[in-house]
Design a protein around this motif. Structure first.
Motif, PDB file in Angstrom:
ATOM      1  N   UNK A  80       0.814  -1.218   0.000  1.00  0.00           N
ATOM      2  CA  UNK A  80       0.000   0.000   0.000  1.00  0.00           C
ATOM      3  C   UNK A  80       0.847   1.267   0.000  1.00  0.00           C
ATOM      4  N   UNK A  81       1.971   1.219   0.714  1.00  0.00           N
ATOM      5  CA  UNK A  81       2.813   2.423   0.791  1.00  0.00           C
ATOM      6  C   UNK A  81       3.287   2.832  -0.600  1.00  0.00           C
ATOM      7  N   UNK A  82       3.784   1.852  -1.360  1.00  0.00           N
ATOM      8  CA  UNK A  82       4.271   2.144  -2.717  1.00  0.00           C
ATOM      9  C   UNK A  82       3.129   2.591  -3.635  1.00  0.00           C
ATOM     10  N   UNK A  83       1.963   1.938  -3.470  1.00  0.00           N
ATOM     11  CA  UNK A  83       0.805   2.298  -4.303  1.00  0.00           C
ATOM     12  C   UNK A  83       0.386   3.750  -4.035  1.00  0.00           C
ATOM     13  N   UNK A  84       0.350   4.116  -2.753  1.00  0.00           N
ATOM     14  CA  UNK A  84      -0.034   5.476  -2.378  1.00  0.00           C
ATOM     15  C   UNK A  84       0.998   6.484  -2.840  1.00  0.00           C
ATOM     16  N   UNK A  85       2.263   6.111  -2.722  1.00  0.00           N
ATOM     17  CA  UNK A  85       3.350   7.005  -3.157  1.00  0.00           C
ATOM     18  C   UNK A  85       3.251   7.258  -4.663  1.00  0.00           C
ATOM     19  N   UNK A 143       0.360   9.621  -5.397  1.00  0.00           N
ATOM     20  CA  UNK A 143       0.724  10.986  -5.012  1.00  0.00           C
ATOM     21  C   UNK A 143       1.677  11.608  -6.037  1.00  0.00           C
ATOM     22  N   UNK A 144       2.609  10.800  -6.528  1.00  0.00           N
ATOM     23  CA  UNK A 144       3.559  11.297  -7.549  1.00  0.00           C
ATOM     24  C   UNK A 144       2.828  11.651  -8.846  1.00  0.00           C
ATOM     25  N   UNK A 145       1.822  10.837  -9.182  1.00  0.00           N
ATOM     26  CA  UNK A 145       1.028  11.143 -10.385  1.00  0.00           C
ATOM     27  C   UNK A 145       0.298  12.474 -10.205  1.00  0.00           C
ATOM     28  N   UNK A 191       1.049  15.012  -8.092  1.00  0.00           N
ATOM     29  CA  UNK A 191       1.920  16.191  -7.990  1.00  0.00           C
ATOM     30  C   UNK A 191       2.754  16.378  -9.251  1.00  0.00           C
ATOM     31  N   UNK A 192       2.908  15.299 -10.012  1.00  0.00           N
ATOM     32  CA  UNK A 192       3.764  15.357 -11.198  1.00  0.00           C
ATOM     33  C   UNK A 192       5.244  15.408 -10.826  1.00  0.00           C
ATOM     34  N   UNK A 193       5.546  15.096  -9.551  1.00  0.00           N
ATOM     35  CA  UNK A 193       6.949  15.142  -9.104  1.00  0.00           C
ATOM     36  C   UNK A 193       7.332  13.826  -8.439  1.00  0.00           C
ATOM     37  N   UNK A 194       8.558  13.409  -8.685  1.00  0.00           N
ATOM     38  CA  UNK A 194       9.050  12.191  -8.024  1.00  0.00           C
ATOM     39  C   UNK A 194       9.474  12.536  -6.596  1.00  0.00           C
ATOM     40  N   UNK A 195       9.062  11.691  -5.642  1.00  0.00           N
ATOM     41  CA  UNK A 195       9.473  11.924  -4.248  1.00  0.00           C
ATOM     42  C   UNK A 195      10.615  10.979  -3.908  1.00  0.00           C
ATOM     43  N   UNK A 215      -5.041  20.734 -11.228  1.00  0.00           N
ATOM     44  CA  UNK A 215      -4.675  21.078 -12.615  1.00  0.00           C
ATOM     45  C   UNK A 215      -4.052  19.870 -13.313  1.00  0.00           C
ATOM     46  N   UNK A 216      -3.226  19.099 -12.558  1.00  0.00           N
ATOM     47  CA  UNK A 216      -2.609  17.913 -13.166  1.00  0.00           C
ATOM     48  C   UNK A 216      -3.633  16.841 -13.527  1.00  0.00           C
ATOM     49  N   UNK A 217      -4.823  16.868 -12.898  1.00  0.00           N
ATOM     50  CA  UNK A 217      -5.863  15.896 -13.287  1.00  0.00           C
ATOM     51  C   UNK A 217      -6.703  16.432 -14.448  1.00  0.00           C
ATOM     52  N   UNK A 218      -6.393  17.648 -14.931  1.00  0.00           N
ATOM     53  CA  UNK A 218      -7.083  18.160 -16.123  1.00  0.00           C
ATOM     54  C   UNK A 218      -8.098  19.256 -15.852  1.00  0.00           C
ATOM     55  N   UNK A 219      -8.277  19.649 -14.592  1.00  0.00           N
ATOM     56  CA  UNK A 219      -9.179  20.779 -14.331  1.00  0.00           C
ATOM     57  C   UNK A 219      -8.510  22.052 -14.852  1.00  0.00           C
ATOM     58  N   UNK A 220      -9.293  22.903 -15.518  1.00  0.00           N
ATOM     59  CA  UNK A 220      -8.725  24.096 -16.156  1.00  0.00           C
ATOM     60  C   UNK A 220      -8.743  25.290 -15.198  1.00  0.00           C
ATOM     61  N   UNK A 221      -8.004  26.327 -15.576  1.00  0.00           N
ATOM     62  CA  UNK A 221      -7.979  27.589 -14.807  1.00  0.00           C
ATOM     63  C   UNK A 221      -9.401  28.126 -14.653  1.00  0.00           C
TER      64      UNK A 221
END
Ligand code: MN
Length: 343
Positions: free
Chosen positions: A245-250, A253-255, A257-261, A323-329
């Protein structure tokens, strides 16, 4: 028995079209499948021709003009009306278009929807139309793309309901929450989707507010049942079978934020238990439940945080994820406008 009887489940005579489809219109002046059912010819009193025109999806007229203008009454479906040099106007059942004389234009169906309109076409002498070039595939595609873009920009009725339900739950405003729950069900959210919104909210505003929201929802459903409303239960979440679960959640979250932790930092490093709970529970147990997608979940989170005081840094982070999930300004501006109305 006709084929339409089998397809629609209604007798052929009970279909929604007012008039028969009529005969195919010539490919010289129309692109795609367009049909005309003539209703009235010009006579000594009426200086116009009246007809019902059916455009199957993708069908449209050529560019053309009318020497004395034309009036369209849309009786079914959705399509476009465009004058040369102007953006296309989306037209739908019940709309009227008053076309001036000698203005170059076209009308037709949207690429995925059929349209039927009545055309009242005035005569100047013996002429009521001057045909010009076809609307090119590119011109037509641009119109449909811009239309999709325009539509995608705004929050749908269901998204607006998600915003209101989340904000009122987070603020503990039960009276307004009940109204928002009714509207949510009426705008097509299922019972299970709303349950899921209220459950997710506990992660952002605590069990007390979440449980009060769920209790309010039970009362709303009882009230609607007593009034004979049959609400749609909707589907349940598919079971989550991830072992790590930890890896799945990580990963989730990375998806978002668009950033690797690389390693937990800040509060997560200082208090490792919170890092574990956030990843294993919030972003794995809760976010993996597929009754809501990640975009809907970020909409829930942003709306809840925007309705609460003192969580600006979390709100800022989740606006980025939204925004990373596609919601616009434009959609996010609408979220804040809706929440400002609720305060
Ligand atoms: Mn016309």
């Amino acid at each position: 028995m006709s084929i339409s009887t089998f397809i629609s489940g209604f007798p052929a005579g009970a279909q929604s079209s007012i008039f028969p489809k009529g005969d195919p219109l010539p490919a010289d002046y129309f692109t795609g499948q367009a049909f005309l059912h003539p209703l009235l010819a010009k006579d000594k009193n009426n200086e116009f021709a009246l007809g019902s025109v059916t455009f199957e999806p993708g069908a449209r007229t050529n560019w053309h003009t009318h020497p004395k203008g034309q009036v369209l009454i849309v009786t079914e479906g959705e399509g476009f009306y465009q004058e040369r040099g102007k953006p296309a106007r989306r037209i739908k059942k019940g709309d009227i278009v008053n076309i001036p004389e000698n203005v170059e234009h076209w009308h037709g169906a949207a690429s995925t929807r059929k349209m039927v309109h009545i055309a009242i076409t005035n005569y100047k002498g013996d002429q009521n139309v001057v045909w010009l070039k076809p609307v090119s595939a590119q011109e037509y595609q641009t119109t449909n793309d811009e239309d999709k873009y325009e539509y995608a920009q705004h929050l749908t009725a269901r998204q607006q309901s998600i915003v209101r339900i989340s904000a009122f739950t987070a603020a503990g405003n039960i009276d307004d929450l009940k109204v928002a729950l009714h509207t949510g069900l009426d705008s097509g959210l299922t019972v299970n989707e709303i349950k899921e919104i209220l459950v997710q909210l506990y992660a952002y505003c605590g069990f007390p507010r979440s449980l009060n929201g769920i209790t309010a929802f039970m009362a709303v459903l009882e009230d609607r049942k007593a009034r004979g409303v049959q609400d749609i239960e909707g589907r349940q979440a598919t079971p989550f079978e991830e072992t790590d679960k930890y890896q799945a959640g990580k990963k989730t979250l990375q998806e978002l934020t668009g950033k690797e932790e690389k390693a937990p930092a800040g509060a997560n490093a200082f208090a490792p238990a919170v890092d574990t709970f956030l990843k294993e529970h919030l972003f794995a147990d809760i976010f993996s439940r597929d009754v809501l997608d990640h975009q809907q979940r970020e909409l829930v989170t942003v709306s809840a945080l925007a309705a609460m005081a003192g969580v600006e840094s979390q709100l800022q982070a989740h606006v980025g994820m939204a925004k990373n999930t596609g919601l616009t300004e434009v959609q996010l501006k609408e979220v804040f406008a809706l929440i400002n109305q609720t305060k």
